[in-house]
Write a protein that holds these residues in place. Structure first.
Motif, PDB file in Angstrom:
ATOM      1  N   GLU A   6       0.800  -1.223   0.039  1.00  0.00           N
ATOM      2  CA  GLU A   6       0.021  -0.253   0.082  1.00  0.00           C
ATOM      3  C   GLU A   6       0.868   1.223   0.099  1.00  0.00           C
ATOM      4  N   ARG A   7       0.348   2.324  -0.420  1.00  0.00           N
ATOM      5  CA  ARG A   7       0.917   3.680  -0.522  1.00  0.00           C
ATOM      6  C   ARG A   7       0.048   4.745  -0.114  1.00  0.00           C
ATOM      7  N   VAL A   8       0.460   5.640   0.569  1.00  0.00           N
ATOM      8  CA  VAL A   8      -0.309   6.926   0.497  1.00  0.00           C
ATOM      9  C   VAL A   8      -0.181   7.795  -0.492  1.00  0.00           C
ATOM     10  N   LEU A   9      -0.855   8.302  -1.523  1.00  0.00           N
ATOM     11  CA  LEU A   9      -0.691   9.326  -2.481  1.00  0.00           C
ATOM     12  C   LEU A   9      -1.262  10.705  -1.996  1.00  0.00           C
ATOM     13  N   PRO A  10      -0.502  11.494  -2.475  1.00  0.00           N
ATOM     14  CA  PRO A  10      -1.127  13.096  -2.070  1.00  0.00           C
ATOM     15  C   PRO A  10      -2.001  13.615  -2.766  1.00  0.00           C
ATOM     16  N   VAL A  11      -3.039  13.020  -3.259  1.00  0.00           N
ATOM     17  CA  VAL A  11      -3.817  13.479  -4.025  1.00  0.00           C
ATOM     18  C   VAL A  11      -5.323  12.999  -3.831  1.00  0.00           C
ATOM     19  N   SER A  12      -6.399  13.520  -4.057  1.00  0.00           N
ATOM     20  CA  SER A  12      -7.781  12.979  -3.653  1.00  0.00           C
ATOM     21  C   SER A  12      -8.196  11.800  -4.595  1.00  0.00           C
ATOM     22  N   ARG A  13      -8.903  11.144  -4.075  1.00  0.00           N
ATOM     23  CA  ARG A  13      -9.266   9.606  -4.696  1.00  0.00           C
ATOM     24  C   ARG A  13      -9.546   9.750  -6.106  1.00  0.00           C
ATOM     25  N   GLU A  14     -10.247  10.936  -6.522  1.00  0.00           N
ATOM     26  CA  GLU A  14     -10.798  11.097  -7.826  1.00  0.00           C
ATOM     27  C   GLU A  14      -9.495  11.294  -8.639  1.00  0.00           C
ATOM     28  N   SER A  15      -8.609  12.079  -8.346  1.00  0.00           N
ATOM     29  CA  SER A  15      -7.266  12.351  -9.151  1.00  0.00           C
ATOM     30  C   SER A  15      -6.696  10.902  -9.040  1.00  0.00           C
ATOM     31  N   ALA A  16      -6.691  10.269  -8.058  1.00  0.00           N
ATOM     32  CA  ALA A  16      -5.792   9.043  -8.280  1.00  0.00           C
ATOM     33  C   ALA A  16      -6.392   7.796  -9.190  1.00  0.00           C
ATOM     34  N   TRP A  17      -7.780   7.813  -8.920  1.00  0.00           N
ATOM     35  CA  TRP A  17      -8.535   7.132  -9.694  1.00  0.00           C
ATOM     36  C   TRP A  17      -8.256   7.398 -11.471  1.00  0.00           C
ATOM     37  N   GLN A  18      -8.323   8.716 -11.814  1.00  0.00           N
ATOM     38  CA  GLN A  18      -8.081   9.162 -13.133  1.00  0.00           C
ATOM     39  C   GLN A  18      -6.780   8.660 -13.700  1.00  0.00           C
ATOM     40  N   LEU A  19      -5.710   9.034 -12.876  1.00  0.00           N
ATOM     41  CA  LEU A  19      -4.582   8.731 -13.217  1.00  0.00           C
ATOM     42  C   LEU A  19      -4.190   7.187 -13.337  1.00  0.00           C
ATOM     43  N   LEU A  20      -4.717   6.426 -12.419  1.00  0.00           N
ATOM     44  CA  LEU A  20      -4.489   4.975 -12.462  1.00  0.00           C
ATOM     45  C   LEU A  20      -5.522   4.323 -13.454  1.00  0.00           C
ATOM     46  N   ASN A  21      -6.075   5.120 -14.392  1.00  0.00           N
ATOM     47  CA  ASN A  21      -7.017   4.623 -15.477  1.00  0.00           C
ATOM     48  C   ASN A  21      -6.590   5.343 -16.495  1.00  0.00           C
ATOM     49  N   ASP A  22      -5.436   6.062 -16.778  1.00  0.00           N
ATOM     50  CA  ASP A  22      -4.883   6.582 -17.996  1.00  0.00           C
ATOM     51  C   ASP A  22      -3.596   5.727 -18.410  1.00  0.00           C
ATOM     52  N   ALA A  23      -3.967   5.157 -19.521  1.00  0.00           N
ATOM     53  CA  ALA A  23      -2.969   4.434 -20.204  1.00  0.00           C
ATOM     54  C   ALA A  23      -1.739   4.947 -20.408  1.00  0.00           C
ATOM     55  N   ALA A  24      -1.953   6.431 -20.842  1.00  0.00           N
ATOM     56  CA  ALA A  24      -0.540   7.022 -21.253  1.00  0.00           C
ATOM     57  C   ALA A  24       0.191   7.178 -19.915  1.00  0.00           C
ATOM     58  N   VAL A  25      -0.219   7.411 -18.820  1.00  0.00           N
ATOM     59  CA  VAL A  25       0.576   7.595 -17.352  1.00  0.00           C
ATOM     60  C   VAL A  25       0.906   6.195 -17.167  1.00  0.00           C
ATOM     61  N   LEU A  26       0.248   4.945 -17.130  1.00  0.00           N
ATOM     62  CA  LEU A  26       0.574   3.704 -16.893  1.00  0.00           C
ATOM     63  C   LEU A  26       1.769   3.373 -17.733  1.00  0.00           C
ATOM     64  N   GLU A  27       1.638   3.662 -19.102  1.00  0.00           N
ATOM     65  CA  GLU A  27       2.912   3.303 -20.100  1.00  0.00           C
ATOM     66  C   GLU A  27       4.175   3.860 -19.494  1.00  0.00           C
ATOM     67  N   LYS A  28       4.100   5.215 -19.075  1.00  0.00           N
ATOM     68  CA  LYS A  28       5.355   5.741 -18.697  1.00  0.00           C
ATOM     69  C   LYS A  28       6.106   5.194 -17.381  1.00  0.00           C
ATOM     70  N   CYS A  29       4.796   4.781 -16.319  1.00  0.00           N
ATOM     71  CA  CYS A  29       5.460   4.243 -15.140  1.00  0.00           C
ATOM     72  C   CYS A  29       5.547   2.649 -15.108  1.00  0.00           C
ATOM     73  N   VAL A  30       5.156   1.791 -15.915  1.00  0.00           N
ATOM     74  CA  VAL A  30       5.431   0.486 -15.694  1.00  0.00           C
ATOM     75  C   VAL A  30       6.644   0.310 -16.201  1.00  0.00           C
ATOM     76  N   PRO A  31       7.542  -0.101 -15.494  1.00  0.00           N
ATOM     77  CA  PRO A  31       9.123  -0.510 -15.930  1.00  0.00           C
ATOM     78  C   PRO A  31       9.167  -1.258 -17.154  1.00  0.00           C
ATOM     79  N   GLY A  32       9.865  -0.981 -18.105  1.00  0.00           N
ATOM     80  CA  GLY A  32       9.981  -1.848 -19.275  1.00  0.00           C
ATOM     81  C   GLY A  32       9.023  -1.889 -20.306  1.00  0.00           C
ATOM     82  N   CYS A  33       7.993  -0.982 -19.947  1.00  0.00           N
ATOM     83  CA  CYS A  33       6.612  -0.969 -21.121  1.00  0.00           C
ATOM     84  C   CYS A  33       7.045  -0.214 -22.213  1.00  0.00           C
ATOM     85  N   GLU A  34       6.831  -0.883 -23.647  1.00  0.00           N
ATOM     86  CA  GLU A  34       7.211  -0.433 -24.507  1.00  0.00           C
ATOM     87  C   GLU A  34       6.001   0.343 -25.292  1.00  0.00           C
ATOM     88  N   SER A  35       4.719  -0.386 -25.090  1.00  0.00           N
ATOM     89  CA  SER A  35       3.459   0.159 -25.596  1.00  0.00           C
ATOM     90  C   SER A  35       2.246  -0.221 -24.988  1.00  0.00           C
TER      91      SER A  35
END
Length: 182
Positions: A6-35
């Protein structure tokens, strides 16, 4: 393989939800993700490179988001194949708990099955690699939070605090911790 945290994120739950469901953000964050290419509303084709111990391989796979309960939780189903390394498949559950208007606890748990050369490496090494990958993901995710939401400085650092050190030393520390604490 099983991974929880678990982690404490310094944002509202809605903001965290939006970023965790943004494929472009996830592509940048997942180590080794090419596409990460959408093939439906909640389904993606994924290409990534992963190194676990002596095995480094390129995986092609699928990621599906299921059981969506916005902005509280969802389940991720994943599978990947590599001619050089074998296969991995499993699921992850993600839950967001609002702590305050600007703090959200992210709770995750993942299980995976592996086969082929990956299965020959050993559970401890695979668990340690999984933990190190999660640490790198959250370091990148904290940076994305800061860039996208303005949650900067100490707050963004707090989201990555469990990683403590970065780079090789952080990975080594995480690897050794998970190797010897089983």
């Amino acid at each position: 393989m099983e991974l929880k945290g678990e982690r404490v994120l310094p944002v509202s739950r809605e903001s965290a939800w939006q970023l965790l469901n943004d494929a472009a953000v996830l592509e940048k964050c997942v180590p080794g993700c090419e596409s990460m290419t959408a093939r439906g509303a909640h389904d993606y084709d994924v290409v990534m490179t992963a190194a676990i111990g002596p095995v480094k391989a390129r995986f092609k796979g699928k990621l599906a988001v299921r059981d969506l309960d916005p902005p509280r939780s969802y389940r991720l189903l994943f599978e990947g194949q590599s001619a050089q390394a074998g296969f991995a498949r499993g699921e992850a559950r993600v839950e967001l708990v609002e702590l305050t208007a600007l703090e959200t606890r992210l709770i995750y748990g993942a299980t995976a099955q592996i086969g082929g050369k990956l299965a020959q490496i050993g559970a401890r090494l695979i668990d340690a690699a999984g933990a190190a990958t999660a640490e790198r993901f959250f370091q990148s995710f904290a940076a994305q939070l800061a860039a996208r939401t303005g949650a900067g400085g100490a707050a963004a650092g707090a989201a990555a605090a469990p990683a403590a050190a970065s780079g090789f030393w952080g990975w080594l520390r995480s690897f050794l911790k998970h190797l010897w604490t089983r």
